[in-house]
Scaffold this motif. Structure first.
Motif, short mmCIF file in Angstrom:
data_model
loop_
_atom_site.label_atom_id
_atom_site.label_comp_id
_atom_site.label_asym_id
_atom_site.label_seq_id
_atom_site.Cartn_x
_atom_site.Cartn_y
_atom_site.Cartn_z
N ALA A 29 0.83 -1.21 0.00
CA ALA A 29 0.00 0.00 0.00
C ALA A 29 0.87 1.26 0.00
N TYR A 30 1.94 1.25 0.77
CA TYR A 30 2.83 2.41 0.85
C TYR A 30 3.45 2.69 -0.52
N GLN A 31 3.92 1.66 -1.19
CA GLN A 31 4.55 1.84 -2.50
C GLN A 31 3.55 2.32 -3.54
N GLN A 32 2.27 2.04 -3.33
CA GLN A 32 1.23 2.52 -4.23
C GLN A 32 0.74 3.91 -3.85
N GLY A 33 1.26 4.45 -2.75
CA GLY A 33 0.85 5.78 -2.30
C GLY A 33 -0.41 5.81 -1.47
N ASP A 34 -0.91 4.64 -1.09
CA ASP A 34 -2.11 4.55 -0.24
C ASP A 34 -1.66 4.52 1.22
N TYR A 35 -1.30 5.69 1.74
CA TYR A 35 -0.70 5.79 3.06
C TYR A 35 -1.68 5.49 4.20
N GLU A 36 -2.95 5.80 4.00
CA GLU A 36 -3.94 5.46 5.03
C GLU A 36 -4.03 3.94 5.20
N ARG A 37 -4.09 3.24 4.10
CA ARG A 37 -4.15 1.78 4.16
C ARG A 37 -2.85 1.22 4.73
N ALA A 38 -1.72 1.80 4.32
CA ALA A 38 -0.43 1.36 4.85
C ALA A 38 -0.40 1.54 6.36
N PHE A 77 7.24 11.73 8.12
CA PHE A 77 7.11 12.41 6.84
C PHE A 77 5.70 12.91 6.56
N GLY A 78 4.81 12.81 7.55
CA GLY A 78 3.47 13.34 7.40
C GLY A 78 2.68 12.70 6.27
N ARG A 79 2.78 11.41 6.14
CA ARG A 79 2.09 10.71 5.04
C ARG A 79 0.57 10.67 5.20
N VAL A 80 0.09 10.89 6.43
CA VAL A 80 -1.37 10.86 6.66
C VAL A 80 -1.81 12.15 7.35
N GLY A 81 -1.22 13.24 6.97
CA GLY A 81 -1.54 14.54 7.57
C GLY A 81 -0.27 15.26 7.95
N GLU A 82 -0.35 16.04 9.00
CA GLU A 82 0.83 16.78 9.47
C GLU A 82 1.89 15.80 9.99
N ALA A 83 3.15 16.14 9.75
CA ALA A 83 4.23 15.35 10.34
C ALA A 83 4.10 15.42 11.86
N ASP A 84 4.34 14.31 12.51
CA ASP A 84 4.26 14.23 13.96
C ASP A 84 5.54 13.58 14.46
N GLN A 85 6.54 14.41 14.77
CA GLN A 85 7.84 13.90 15.17
C GLN A 85 7.80 13.15 16.50
N GLU A 86 6.87 13.51 17.37
CA GLU A 86 6.75 12.79 18.65
C GLU A 86 6.31 11.35 18.41
N LYS A 87 5.28 11.17 17.57
CA LYS A 87 4.82 9.81 17.27
C LYS A 87 5.91 9.04 16.51
N ALA A 88 6.58 9.72 15.60
CA ALA A 88 7.65 9.06 14.84
C ALA A 88 8.72 8.57 15.80
N PHE A 89 9.13 9.43 16.73
CA PHE A 89 10.17 9.07 17.69
C PHE A 89 9.71 7.89 18.55
N TYR A 90 8.45 7.90 18.95
CA TYR A 90 7.90 6.80 19.74
C TYR A 90 8.02 5.48 18.98
N TYR A 91 7.58 5.45 17.72
CA TYR A 91 7.61 4.20 16.97
C TYR A 91 9.03 3.77 16.63
#
Length: 192
Positions: free
Chosen positions: A26-35, A60-74
């Protein structure tokens, strides 16, 4: 561990891997919500790469605004499972000050740990990790400036970037361009 418990964990790993693969498609197809949904399901089954991929989606904000806190968490969650990809992304967080205070020494430490954690099958990560280590040695970020070591890392990064091109890995062209540019800078500095 009883055999039935072991089988349960094997089954959970298989389910997590299936969701990871669906998310990657899904990510490679650009369907970030599904990914995002697929990666979350894979992460729920303990898949460390899915956790890391969730970090990418938020960074990288693929499903809206970039969220560096969530990114750092994951990225942190994936690193706790020993994922080298997550380690170099944590290094990036400290290198660029994404959610955390910028600290080149900590960034260099994470890049070094990422290199140490590489295993068979992680060949697609070597170019990115070695590029970052070459940058650190070339610029003296978090370590002393050492041109010979920078050249060693950038040469290896070029080799793996070529491998990534042959394998048609995601984003190989942009990675290769950055690597080649840094290679030229290092060589020019060393032989000027």
């Amino acid at each position: 561990m009883p055999n039935s418990d072991k089988n349960k964990f094997v089954k959970m790993d298989e389910i997590g891997e299936t969701w990871l693969n669906r998310g990657a498609e899904a990510y490679q197809q650009g369907d970030y919500e599904r990914a995002l949904q697929c990666y979350q399901k894979a992460a729920d089954y303990g898949n460390a790469q899915a956790m890391c991929n969730l970090g990418y989606i938020y960074a990288f904000g693929r499903v809206g605004e970039a969220d560096q806190e969530k990114a750092f968490y994951y990225f942190t969650e994936a690193s706790l499972a020993g994922n080298p990809n997550a380690f170099y992304k944590l290094g990036d967080a400290f290198r660029f000050g994404n959610f955390v205070k910028r600290n080149d020494k900590i960034a260099f430490g994470y890049y070094s740990m990422a290199e140490q954690l590489l295993q068979e099958g992680d060949e697609d990560l070597v170019a990115e990790i070695d590029y970052r280590l070459a940058l650190c040695y070339a610029r003296g970020w978090g370590t002393s400036q050492q041109w010979e070591i920078a050249l060693k890392y950038i040469n290896e990064a070029q080799l793996y970037a070529y491998r990534n091109k042959q394998q048609d890995e995601y984003n190989w062209k942009q990675t290769s361009e950055r690597i080649n540019q840094l290679h030229d800078e290092i060589v020019a500095e060393m032989f000027s």
